[in-house]
Design a protein around this motif. Structure first.
Motif, PDB file in Angstrom:
ATOM      1  N   LEU A 125       8.522   0.798 -54.024  1.00 46.65           N
ATOM      2  CA  LEU A 125       8.612   2.229 -53.771  1.00 46.65           C
ATOM      3  C   LEU A 125       7.629   2.682 -52.698  1.00 46.65           C
ATOM      4  O   LEU A 125       7.701   3.814 -52.225  1.00 46.65           O
ATOM      5  CB  LEU A 125       8.342   3.015 -55.060  1.00 46.65           C
ATOM      6  N   GLU A 162      12.381   6.938 -59.330  1.00 49.08           N
ATOM      7  CA  GLU A 162      11.513   8.106 -59.515  1.00 49.08           C
ATOM      8  C   GLU A 162      11.971   8.897 -60.736  1.00 49.08           C
ATOM      9  O   GLU A 162      11.166   9.362 -61.545  1.00 49.08           O
ATOM     10  CB  GLU A 162      11.577   8.974 -58.246  1.00 49.08           C
ATOM     11  N   GLY A 186      11.187   6.924 -63.877  1.00 53.92           N
ATOM     12  CA  GLY A 186       9.742   6.960 -64.089  1.00 53.92           C
ATOM     13  C   GLY A 186       9.301   8.308 -64.629  1.00 53.92           C
ATOM     14  O   GLY A 186       8.447   8.393 -65.525  1.00 53.92           O
ATOM     15  N   GLU A 244       7.543   9.298 -68.289  1.00 55.33           N
ATOM     16  CA  GLU A 244       6.360  10.150 -68.478  1.00 55.33           C
ATOM     17  C   GLU A 244       6.651  11.268 -69.455  1.00 55.33           C
ATOM     18  O   GLU A 244       5.794  11.680 -70.233  1.00 55.33           O
ATOM     19  CB  GLU A 244       5.908  10.737 -67.150  1.00 55.33           C
ATOM     20  N   THR A 293       1.711   9.083 -70.236  1.00 55.44           N
ATOM     21  CA  THR A 293       0.536   8.236 -70.037  1.00 55.44           C
ATOM     22  C   THR A 293      -0.678   9.021 -70.471  1.00 55.44           C
ATOM     23  O   THR A 293      -0.975  10.074 -69.936  1.00 55.44           O
ATOM     24  CB  THR A 293       0.404   7.865 -68.553  1.00 55.44           C
ATOM     25  N   TRP A 314      -4.303   9.139 -67.070  1.00 53.74           N
ATOM     26  CA  TRP A 314      -3.698   8.898 -65.767  1.00 53.74           C
ATOM     27  C   TRP A 314      -4.489   7.798 -65.079  1.00 53.74           C
ATOM     28  O   TRP A 314      -5.637   7.984 -64.719  1.00 53.74           O
ATOM     29  CB  TRP A 314      -3.724  10.181 -64.948  1.00 53.74           C
ATOM     30  N   PHE A 370      -3.905   9.893 -56.580  1.00 51.58           N
ATOM     31  CA  PHE A 370      -2.520   9.450 -56.454  1.00 51.58           C
ATOM     32  C   PHE A 370      -1.579  10.636 -56.427  1.00 51.58           C
ATOM     33  O   PHE A 370      -0.632  10.689 -55.661  1.00 51.58           O
ATOM     34  CB  PHE A 370      -2.152   8.507 -57.601  1.00 51.58           C
ATOM     35  N   TRP A 408       8.713  13.779 -60.267  1.00 52.39           N
ATOM     36  CA  TRP A 408       8.384  13.975 -61.661  1.00 52.39           C
ATOM     37  C   TRP A 408       6.883  14.068 -61.923  1.00 52.39           C
ATOM     38  O   TRP A 408       6.485  14.558 -62.977  1.00 52.39           O
ATOM     39  CB  TRP A 408       8.999  12.856 -62.508  1.00 52.39           C
ATOM     40  N   ARG A 457       6.953  17.596 -61.267  1.00 59.05           N
ATOM     41  CA  ARG A 457       8.103  18.257 -61.885  1.00 59.05           C
ATOM     42  C   ARG A 457       8.789  19.257 -60.960  1.00 59.05           C
ATOM     43  O   ARG A 457       9.380  20.231 -61.411  1.00 59.05           O
ATOM     44  CB  ARG A 457       7.692  18.955 -63.179  1.00 59.05           C
ATOM     45  N   PRO A 468       1.003  -2.251 -58.969  1.00 57.69           N
ATOM     46  CA  PRO A 468       2.212  -1.850 -58.241  1.00 57.69           C
ATOM     47  C   PRO A 468       2.173  -0.427 -57.708  1.00 57.69           C
ATOM     48  O   PRO A 468       2.891  -0.103 -56.765  1.00 57.69           O
ATOM     49  CB  PRO A 468       3.316  -2.012 -59.291  1.00 57.69           C
ATOM     50  N   LEU A 469       1.367   0.430 -58.296  1.00 61.14           N
ATOM     51  CA  LEU A 469       1.338   1.821 -57.838  1.00 61.14           C
ATOM     52  C   LEU A 469       0.440   2.037 -56.635  1.00 61.14           C
ATOM     53  O   LEU A 469       0.646   2.961 -55.852  1.00 61.14           O
ATOM     54  CB  LEU A 469       0.884   2.730 -58.983  1.00 61.14           C
ATOM     55  N   ARG A 478       1.598   2.800 -53.025  1.00 66.63           N
ATOM     56  CA  ARG A 478       2.249   4.053 -52.647  1.00 66.63           C
ATOM     57  C   ARG A 478       1.253   5.128 -52.238  1.00 66.63           C
ATOM     58  O   ARG A 478       1.625   6.117 -51.632  1.00 66.63           O
ATOM     59  CB  ARG A 478       3.038   4.588 -53.832  1.00 66.63           C
TER      60      ARG A 478
END
Lengths: 233, 233
Positions: free
Chosen positions: B27, B84, B87, B91, B96, B99, B105, B173, B176, B209-210, B213
């Motif tokens: 992503l 997205e 994911g 959430e 989570t 965070w 982020f 998201w 939102r 992995p995040l 981004r």
DNA sequence: CCTGTCCTTCGCTCCACGGCGAAGCGCCGA
DNA sequence: TCGGCGCTTCGCCGTGGAGCGAAGGACAGG
């Protein structure tokens, strides 16, 4: 975003044909019993019960016991939006060769609590084109002209305002454009059903999870929606 | 929509922590090799190879061999949007608690090829608020003022027009609300990276992995985006 | 109160999936 | 040309999930 493990755990809930069939049926917006969902999924009661327990624990559905019946609904419109998105992606990567439900399905359908399909997309385009809704930070607001026009149609704008989101987009993957979700989307759908401009279609094959979403545009509905919103049927 | 079996088959591709980790890393919009994705996922090369083969066959990623390296990217922005969305739903149903990536982020991140997070959402709100984009049937068009302003910023509008969708919403998201995808979203992100208003952050932990981004808003970027779009950092 | 229905739980069987070590193929730089 | 790297394939093992029949709990109508 969330961790890959949590992400996968949510996806696991969708990654079974039986659970997928039940969730698809629930996209009709109806509350369905465990037996109905078992039939939709083509499995026995014990298996259906286990699947429903996992879906509930995972937060995708809500259970409403009523006597000996246990009714199930999608937990939120976010779940509906996600199902629509994943369904649309599935069509993109592995297109259904023969559209199994005819063009009628694409004409008008429910996406949980609001209109989808060609009618839903045309509705959205008409509302923006006529200036009845205008963009705001997170979605749409009704303009003065929009409030007047929608109220004249019989749409309950007060009820629409009680929703967490007044009006927002929901990607309609059968048309690859957005239709209208949120409180306004829900109240427009409710108004159309209430006034029999659109009617639900009795499922031809009870086990067909998509049939429950289908809507039929009545002649009266075609006329009224044509007048108010310029939508050609 | 598609059949539940096809729907579940797509979901199965997401329903494994290792595959989810790889897709999340992709992503970032980068092309990553099989070895890099194996490290991101915390598995060995044979397992990674098997997973990548399934993702490619399922249509979620595209493979670009280059010598002995095999680079992988997400197959389309629809895949990115779907990731997205899923994911975000994850959430919603299983938040989570802590965070894990700090507020940084959320400030600015990439969603495949366009800006997401607070900056991405603020960008969208600013473009509509200033009247630089206006709603159209399936998304947004640039107004005259918008074309002038965006061109003055250095955004390549010709390149933006080559995309299948000029400008459309992608649900963010983490905030939102919607951020801007499509050709315009991509070119705005490219412009910001090209002019070093935003920079990629070297991954602190290669296996995260995040992290790939994440974007850092430079002082110059804060100033320029503040001037042009009224975005406060 | 009794019988039937709806639904869940238990126990079992079968199958599919994920991971790794070893081996092998293709690429590439010295 | 050769050795090393990137990556894939093969074979094996262990684990988990899906389904059903039987049994049982809760509800409801007669």
């Amino acid at each position: 975003m969330t961790s890959p493990a949590a992400f996968a755990a949510t996806a696991v809930l969708l990654a079974d044909p039986a659970r997928a069939a039940m969730l698809t049926a629930l996209l009709s917006g109806e509350a369905l019993t465990a037996s109905e969902l078992a039939r939709v999924a083509g499995i026995g009661a014990p298996a259906a019960s286990a699947h429903l327990a996992r879906l509930a624990e995972g937060g995708l559905i809500a259970v409403h016991p009523q006597g000996r019946h246990r009714y199930h609904r999608l937990a939120s419109e976010e779940v509906a939006a996600m199902l629509e998105t994943l369904g649309g992606l599935t069509e993109a990567v592995a297109p259904t060769r023969r559209w199994p439900h005819g063009e009628a399905f694409r004409t008008a359908q429910l996406c949980y609590d609001h209109l989808a399909g060609r009618l839903g997309v045309a509705l959205h385009a008409s509302l923006t084109g006529q200036g009845w809704i205008a963009p705001t930070g997170g979605g749409w607001v009704a303009t003065e002209a929009g409030e007047a026009g929608l109220a004249a149609m019989g749409v309950d704008l007060e009820a629409a305002r009680t929703a967490r989101r007044f009006a927002c987009d929901c990607m309609d993957w059968s048309e690859r454009r957005a239709h209208l979700a949120g409180g306004l989307g829900r109240e427009i759908a409710a108004c159309c059903l209430r006034r029999h401009w659109l009617t639900r279609i009795p499922a031809e094959r009870e086990g067909d999870p998509l049939a429950r979403r289908r809507l039929c545009l009545t002649p009266e509905g075609a006329r009224r929606l044509g007048e108010a919103l310029g939508i050609a049927a």
